[in-house]
Scaffold this motif. Structure first.
Motif, short mmCIF file in Angstrom:
data_model
loop_
_atom_site.label_atom_id
_atom_site.label_comp_id
_atom_site.label_asym_id
_atom_site.label_seq_id
_atom_site.Cartn_x
_atom_site.Cartn_y
_atom_site.Cartn_z
N ALA A 1 0.81 -1.21 0.00
CA ALA A 1 0.00 0.00 0.00
C ALA A 1 0.85 1.27 0.00
O ALA A 1 0.66 2.16 -0.84
CB ALA A 1 -0.93 0.00 1.22
N SER A 2 1.80 1.36 0.92
CA SER A 2 2.52 2.62 1.12
C SER A 2 3.66 2.80 0.11
O SER A 2 3.65 3.74 -0.69
CB SER A 2 3.08 2.68 2.54
N LEU B 1 2.50 2.16 -3.76
CA LEU B 1 1.75 3.26 -4.36
C LEU B 1 2.63 4.48 -4.59
O LEU B 1 2.40 5.25 -5.54
CB LEU B 1 0.56 3.64 -3.47
N ALA C 1 -4.69 4.80 5.48
CA ALA C 1 -5.89 4.59 4.66
C ALA C 1 -6.62 5.91 4.42
O ALA C 1 -7.12 6.17 3.31
CB ALA C 1 -6.81 3.58 5.34
N PHE D 1 -5.02 7.88 1.65
CA PHE D 1 -5.36 7.36 0.33
C PHE D 1 -6.76 7.80 -0.09
O PHE D 1 -7.01 8.13 -1.25
CB PHE D 1 -5.29 5.83 0.33
N GLY E 1 3.59 -4.23 -4.93
CA GLY E 1 2.70 -3.09 -5.10
C GLY E 1 3.00 -2.31 -6.37
O GLY E 1 2.09 -1.90 -7.10
N ALA F 1 -5.30 1.03 -3.54
CA ALA F 1 -4.37 0.89 -2.41
C ALA F 1 -5.10 0.82 -1.08
O ALA F 1 -4.54 0.35 -0.08
CB ALA F 1 -3.38 2.05 -2.40
N PRO G 1 -5.27 -3.14 0.38
CA PRO G 1 -4.24 -3.66 1.29
C PRO G 1 -4.10 -2.84 2.57
O PRO G 1 -3.77 -3.39 3.63
CB PRO G 1 -2.95 -3.61 0.46
N ALA G 2 -4.37 -1.53 2.49
CA ALA G 2 -4.26 -0.69 3.70
C ALA G 2 -5.30 -1.10 4.74
O ALA G 2 -4.98 -1.22 5.94
CB ALA G 2 -4.42 0.78 3.33
#
Length: 393
Positions: A214-215, A218, A274, A277, A337, A358, A361-362
C-alpha cells in the motif's frame, strides 16, 4: 542515544539510498550499457529478491559469530556489491552486483535494528529502533533526487560511488566500536522459520507485506496520480511532502512508542494511511493532496518500528529473525505493489484511481494490526531509578 547508535543509522541511510537511487538514473545506466531500461530495472528486482531471502536465512547464522562480525560482513557485502555496480562493464555484471548488495542489505537491516534495540534499556527500545528506520527513510527520501542530481551532473557511476562512500564510513565507524556492541541471541541453530510458528509473528509479517504494497508500492505512482488529477505542477512538492512526512514520522514516533506502547499506534497509523489514500482518491485540492502526502509518508514509515516493537518487546531474544522477516516482507510488498500498479494501469485503470485500489491492502493491514494490538504486550512504565540510570545521552 544517537551517539551510541549513529553508525547503525548511517548504515541504514546508505541502505535506504541504495534501495531507490537507481530509479532516477535507469535510462542513463541503460544507455551506458547499450540495453533497455526494462533490463536494468531487473536490477531492482534482483536487489529486492536477494534482500528478502538473505535477511531471514543468513542474519542469525552470521550473528552467531558475534554482532560486530555480522554487521561488518553484511556491510562488506553491501559495499562490495555497490562497488561492482559502480564499475560494472555490462548488464550481466550489473545484475550480479545487485544480488550481492541485496544480500548484504537484507542481513544488515535485521542485525542493525536488533543491535540498536539491544544497546539501550527496555524503555528506550522504541526510540532506538525508530532511529534505524529514520536512517532508512532518510536514505529512501534522498535516493531518487540525489541520484538524479549527481547522475545528471557527473554520471550515474558517481551516484553509486556516493552510496559506497557512506557505506565505507559506516563500516569504519562500526569497526572502531566493535567491542561496545552487545552480543545478540542468534538462537541455537534451528530453522529461521521457527519464529513464524507464533501466530502474532506470522500475522505481523503479512501486515508488513500489505503495508509495503500500500505505502511504498503506491509511492511509485505518486507523480502519475497527481498529473491525472490535474496537479502535475505540484509533483515536486508532493514528493518532498511525502519524504518530509516519512522522515519526521520515523524520527518522532520513538518517544510515544516508548511511553504508550505499540497498541494504540498499531490502529492509529494504518488508519491514517488509509485516510490519506481516501483523500487522494476523492479530492483534487492541492492543499489536501499536500497534507495527505505528508500523512501518508509519516504513517507508512512510523508503522515500521511500531510493528517491530509490537512483535519483539516481550521476546527480545527473537528480535533479529522477526525483524528480518518483517523487513523482507515490507520490501517484497513494495515490489509487488509497484508491479500491481503497473498491471492496473496497463489494464486501463486511471492513475488517479490507484489510491482507491491501495485502500484494499491498507484496510486489510489495519485489520491485522488491530488483531495484533489485542495481543501485544502491555506497556509498563519503567522503574524511576532505572530510567534515571539509563537516561538518554
Amino acid at each position: 542515544m544517537i551517539r551510541r547508535v549513529w553508525p547503525l543509522v548511517a548504515a541504514a541511510v546508505s541502505l535506504g539510498i541504495d534501495a531507490y537511487v537507481l530509479a532516477g538514473v535507469l535510462p542513463q545506466i541503460a544507455d551506458s550499457m547499450t540495453t533497455t531500461t526494462a533490463m536494468i530495472g531487473f536490477g531492482v528486482t534482483a536487489f529486492t529478491a536477494a534482500y528478502a531471502v538473505a535477511g531471514p536465512l543468513l542474519s542469525g547464522r552470521l550473528a552467531r559469530g558475534g554482532t560486530a562480525r555480522a554487521l561488518l560482513v553484511a556491510l562488506g557485502l553491501f559495499n562490495l556489491g555497490n562497488l561492482v555496480t559502480t564499475l560494472a562493464p555490462g548488464v550481466e555484471v550489473f545484475l550480479a552486483s545487485r544480488v550481492v548488495a541485496g544480500v548484504g542489505a537484507g542481513v544488515l537491516t535485521a542485525v542493525a535494528t536488533a543491535t540498536a534495540a539491544a544497546m539501550v534499556a527496555d524503555h528506550e527500545r522504541g526510540r532506538a529502533m525508530s532511529l534505524v528506520t529514520f536512517g532508512l527513510s532518510t536514505g529512501t527520501v534522498a535516493g531518487v533526487p540525489v541520484g538524479m542530481l549527481i547522475g545528471q551532473s557527473a554520471g550515474w557511476r558517481w551516484t553509486m560511488a556516493l552510496v559506497v562512500l557512506i557505506g565505507v564510513v559506516s563500516m569504519v565507524a562500526l569497526a572502531l566500536r566493535a567491542k561496545a556492541l552487545p552480543r545478540l541471541d542468534a538462537g541455537s541453530g534451528g530453522s529461521a522459520f521457527a519464529v513464524l510458528r507464533s501466530g502474532r509473528t506470522g500475522v505481523g509479517v503479512v501486515a508488513a507485506f500489505l503495508l509495503g504494497v500500500a505505502s511504498l508500492g503506491l509511492y511509485t505512482y505518486l507523480l502519475p496520480m497527481a498529473e491525472d488529477r490535474g496537479l502535475g505542477g505540484l509533483g515536486f512538492a508532493l514528493v518532498w511532502a511525502w519524504g518530509i512526512g516519512g522522515v519526521t514520522g520515523s524520527a518522532l514516533i520513538g518517544r510515544p512508542l516508548d511511553r504508550f506502547g505499540p497498541r494504540p499506534l498499531l490502529v492509529a497509523l494504518p488508519a491514517l494511511l488509509a485516510l490519506s489514500f481516501a483523500v487522494a482518491w476523492l479530492t483534487s485540492s492541492p492543499a489536501a493532496w499536500l497534507v495527505a502526502a505528508a500523512v501518508w509518508g509519516a504513517a507508512g514509515w512510523a508503522s515500521v518500528p511500531t510493528l517491530q516493537q509490537a512483535l519483539t518487546a516481550d521476546r527480545p531474544a527473537q528480535a533479529m529473525p522477526v525483524i528480518a522477516f518483517q523487513m523482507a516482507a515490507m520490501y517484497l510488498g513494495s515490489a509487488v505493489g509497484a508491479a500491481l500498479g503497473g498491471a492496473l494501469l496497463t489494464a486501463g485503470i486511471r492513475a488517479a484511481d490507484l489510491a482507491a485500489w491501495a485502500l484494499v491492502p491498507a484496510v486489510l493491514a489495519l485489520a491485522l494490526t488491530g488483531w495484533i494490538a489485542t495481543r501485544a504486550a502491555v506497556r509498563r512504565a519503567p522503574d524511576p531509578a532505572q530510567a534515571e540510570a539509563c537516561s538518554v545521552v
